[in-house]
Design an enzyme around this catalytic site. Structure first.
Site, mmCIF file in Angstrom:
data_model
loop_
_atom_site.group_PDB
_atom_site.id
_atom_site.type_symbol
_atom_site.label_atom_id
_atom_site.label_comp_id
_atom_site.label_asym_id
_atom_site.label_seq_id
_atom_site.Cartn_x
_atom_site.Cartn_y
_atom_site.Cartn_z
ATOM 1 N N GLU A 64 -4.925 -8.171 10.440
ATOM 2 C CA GLU A 64 -5.148 -6.756 10.150
ATOM 3 C C GLU A 64 -4.546 -5.867 11.239
ATOM 4 O OE1 GLU A 64 -6.541 -3.024 8.795
ATOM 5 O OE2 GLU A 64 -5.956 -4.901 7.845
ATOM 6 N N HIS A 129 -2.973 1.719 -2.870
ATOM 7 C CA HIS A 129 -2.448 1.563 -1.519
ATOM 8 C C HIS A 129 -1.111 0.818 -1.551
ATOM 9 C CE1 HIS A 129 -2.395 1.336 2.775
ATOM 10 N NE2 HIS A 129 -2.540 0.024 2.816
ATOM 11 N N HIS A 220 -1.535 -8.107 -17.485
ATOM 12 C CA HIS A 220 -0.477 -8.066 -16.477
ATOM 13 C C HIS A 220 0.681 -8.976 -16.883
ATOM 14 C CE1 HIS A 220 1.658 -7.923 -12.741
ATOM 15 N NE2 HIS A 220 1.439 -9.195 -12.476
#
Length: 309
Positions: A64, A129, A220
């Site tokens: 991260e 995002h 999808h």
């Protein structure tokens, strides 16, 4: 051309390559964070990691924190590149618009990433995002291509394209963005292996029972299949109509077809390999390149020979 001008152009070219590469790394790092579920590796503090400048030596915190560092560096590089490109090409509306586009979306992407850390967000918002990161990369990528192709514009754009072709190209790019967003939503909802087989969702079943995560995953897949068909048609139209007069569109359409083919195959590997890290990152890398290529093709459809006179 003066020596000072030549040096400025060289520096601008260097910034162009660096900015594009760094933004591509941002995309990969973001996918790595999602794949390893390291989004909360630094807790809910930002820009610090668990309240510290130097994170703890755990895998999730390091992943991260690395993502944050890469994004921070990318932000600085993109700002410098965009302003330098704008300054060196005053009066060029395309450069100005692409510079503003890239700056805007990297700021939005950074803000949304910080918000996701400070306050947990829903899966639809988290999927945004990745979508905004993709738009930020695309803006930088298109600005880079614009700078690199300035001296080739007259040779590349020998004829205008038909309105129908232009609208179709933009539709394909918009549809591709929708498929990308849905793919990000699949990852954030944990639906990546809801269909355990490929190309069929389940052995011997063409259309599965559309409920819950299976429905999300299957939609999808249908979107990806439709995109493959749309890109194939786009390539055929381009080769048929503009092979000799629009080399830019011709090359971009073939590259888009190769990338969508690789994307479909990599998606199959993601499922068959049960979300193997390399398969997942490859899947993200290919769709990043594909969307950038489609957007380049769209921008080129707006250009006419007289624009380069």
């Amino acid at each position: 051309m003066s020596m000072q001008s030549t040096k400025s152009i060289k520096w601008l070219t260097v910034f162009a390559y660096v900015a594009t590469i760094v933004m591509f790394l941002v995309m990969i790092a973001g996918s790595l964070v999602t794949k390893t579920e390291s989004g909360m590796g630094c807790g809910n503090t930002w820009p610090l990691c668990n309240g510290k400048w130097v994170p703890e030596y755990t895998i999730s915190s390091m992943i991260e924190y690395m993502h944050r560092m890469i994004t921070g560096v990318a932000g600085v590089v993109v700002l410098l590149f965009s302003f330098l490109a704008w300054w060196q090409n005053k009066g060029d509306k395309e450069v100005r618009n692409l510079a503003l586009f890239g700056i805007f979306f990297i700021l939005v992407e950074s803000a949304l990433g910080a918000a996701a850390v400070i306050k947990p967000q829903s899966s639809p918002v988290l999927a945004l995002h990745f979508g905004f990161s993709l738009l930020a990369f695309t803006g930088v990528f298109l600005l880079t291509i614009c700078i690199l192709q300035q001296n080739k514009a007259r040779r590349l754009v020998q004829t205008a394209v038909a309105n129908g072709y232009r609208l179709y190209a933009w539709f394909v790019a918009a549809f591709a963005y929708g498929v990308v967003y849905l793919g990000a939503y699949v990852r954030h909802t944990g639906a990546s292996v809801a269909c355990p087989n490929w190309p069929l969702c389940q052995d011997g079943v063409l259309i599965p029972e559309l409920q819950g995560l299976v429905a999300v995953h299957f939609v999808h897949r249908l979107g990806a299949l439709t995109l493959f068909i749309l890109v194939t048609i786009l390539m055929v139209l381009t080769v048929k109509r503009y092979k000799n007069t629009r080399r830019d569109l011709y090359v971009a359409s073939i590259l888009a077809f190769l990338l969508i083919t690789a994307q479909v195959i990599s998606g199959g590997f993601v499922v068959l390999k049960q979300l193997h890290l390399y398969a997942t990152l490859t899947h993200s890398a290919i769709i990043t390149c594909l969307f950038g290529t489609l957007c380049y093709l769209c921008v080129q459809t707006l250009k006419k020979p007289r624009d380069n006179a």
